[in-house]
Design an enzyme around this catalytic site. Structure first.
Site, PDB file in Angstrom:
ATOM      1  CG  ASP A   1     112.682  14.850   4.363  1.00  0.00           C
ATOM      2  OD1 ASP A   1     113.438  13.986   4.816  1.00  0.00           O
ATOM      3  OD2 ASP A   1     112.755  16.053   4.684  1.00  0.00           O
TER       4      ASP A   1
ATOM      5  CG  ASP B   1     113.395  15.472  11.049  1.00  0.00           C
ATOM      6  OD1 ASP B   1     112.332  15.553  11.699  1.00  0.00           O
ATOM      7  OD2 ASP B   1     114.254  14.596  11.269  1.00  0.00           O
TER       8      ASP B   1
HETATM    9  O1  LIG Z   1     114.978  15.159   6.761  1.00  0.00           O
HETATM   10  P1  LIG Z   1     114.916  13.752   7.295  1.00  0.00           P
HETATM   11  O2  LIG Z   1     115.528  12.733   6.364  1.00  0.00           O
HETATM   12  O3  LIG Z   1     113.500  13.358   7.702  1.00  0.00           O
HETATM   13  O4  LIG Z   1     115.721  13.712   8.684  1.00  0.00           O
HETATM   14  C1  LIG Z   1     116.867  14.536   8.889  1.00  0.00           C
HETATM   15  C2  LIG Z   1     117.274  14.417  10.357  1.00  0.00           C
HETATM   16  O5  LIG Z   1     117.564  13.099  10.671  1.00  0.00           O
HETATM   17  C3  LIG Z   1     118.479  15.245  10.715  1.00  0.00           C
HETATM   18  O6  LIG Z   1     119.480  15.014   9.725  1.00  0.00           O
HETATM   19  C4  LIG Z   1     120.681  15.710   9.976  1.00  0.00           C
HETATM   20  O7  LIG Z   1     121.564  15.428   8.926  1.00  0.00           O
HETATM   21  P2  LIG Z   1     122.659  14.244   9.065  1.00  0.00           P
HETATM   22  O8  LIG Z   1     121.910  12.940   9.128  1.00  0.00           O
HETATM   23  O9  LIG Z   1     123.419  14.505  10.347  1.00  0.00           O
HETATM   24  O10 LIG Z   1     123.490  14.376   7.822  1.00  0.00           O
HETATM   25  C5  LIG Z   1     120.436  17.209  10.048  1.00  0.00           C
HETATM   26  O11 LIG Z   1     119.968  17.659   8.781  1.00  0.00           O
HETATM   27  C6  LIG Z   1     119.373  17.485  11.100  1.00  0.00           C
HETATM   28  O12 LIG Z   1     119.056  18.873  11.111  1.00  0.00           O
HETATM   29  C7  LIG Z   1     118.116  16.695  10.824  1.00  0.00           C
HETATM   30  O13 LIG Z   1     117.204  16.857  11.887  1.00  0.00           O
HETATM   31 MG   LIG Z   2     114.552  16.751   5.546  1.00  0.00          MG
END
Ligand SMILES: O=P(O)(O)OC[C@@H](O)[C@H]1O[C@@H](OP(=O)(O)O)[C@@H](O)[C@@H](O)[C@@H]1O
Ligand SMILES: [Mg+2]
Ligand SMILES: [Zn+2]
Length: 181
Positions: free
Chosen positions: A9, A11
């Site tokens: 993953d 972020d």
């Molecule tokens: O953890 P990965 O999959 O690499 O990426 C997550 C991000 O695209 C963002 O996804 C968002 O969730 P929502 O997509 O808004 O539900 C939030 O969790 C943000 O804090 C986060 O930066």
């Molecule tokens: Mg993540």
């Protein structure tokens, strides 16, 4: 089906999740990430990122900006001796997406679409792959794709899906040594 991958993953695992990172200044690499990648790379695993990027769907940044950030990140990995083989991303959101990005897709985790796409492109045996994520949705995506070894990092949530729970990346290597030798 002859290759294996370490799925990361992005972020929360590769970089601290400050929320919708879009440029190099937003990136603080998580302690232990390069060491973890080198460990798996030495054992023949491809290193592949699978990331939900609803920031694109929401209009916070463009796909072009995302690709530029990943190019920069790939260079940072290379400087640390890690070949980042590929990044699969979901630019959609089922409720908050704008225009073509408003979609109930099959790639947004917890759906397993990105892992299946990676398996097809790199001829992966998904059962022998490893997933490392910080959300239950990462674990669910990997479980649905048939990835047997799944690590949930730094989450208080209870999970019943059979994943390994750790609080820091550095705890993964000893567990893998025990499981996979
Ligand atoms: O953890 P990965 O999959 O690499 O990426 C997550 C991000 O695209 C963002 O996804 C968002 O969730 P929502 O997509 O808004 O539900 C939030 O969790 C943000 O804090 C986060 O930066
Ligand atoms: Mg993540
Ligand atoms: Zn998608």
């Amino acid at each position: 089906m002859s290759n294996k991958a370490l799925f990361l993953d992005r972020d929360g695992i590769v970089n601290l999740d400050h929320g919708y990172a879009s440029k190099p200044d937003d990136i603080d690499f998580v302690e232990g990430i390069f060491e973890l990648c080198r460990y798996f790379q030495q054992r023949g695993y491809l290193i592949i990122i699978v990331t939900n990027q609803s920031g694109i769907a929401r209009g916070y940044y463009s796909e072009h900006a995302f690709s530029a950030l990943m190019e920069w990140m790939t260079k940072q990995f290379a400087q640390q001796g890690v070949i980042l083989t590929d990044t699969f991303y979901c630019p959609h959101h089922p409720e908050h997406g704008k225009g073509p990005y408003l979609r109930q897709c099959t790639c947004r985790k917890p759906q397993p679409g990105m892992l299946f796409d990676a398996a097809k492109k790199y001829d992966l045996d998904l059962a022998t792959c490893v997933m490392v994520g910080d959300r239950l949705s990462d674990m669910e995506a990997a479980r649905s794709a048939g990835v047997l070894n799944r690590f949930l990092v730094n989450q208080q949530q209870d999970s019943h899906d059979g994943c390994h729970k750790v609080t820091e990346l550095k705890q993964i290597i000893p567990t893998v040594q025990r499981l996979l030798g």
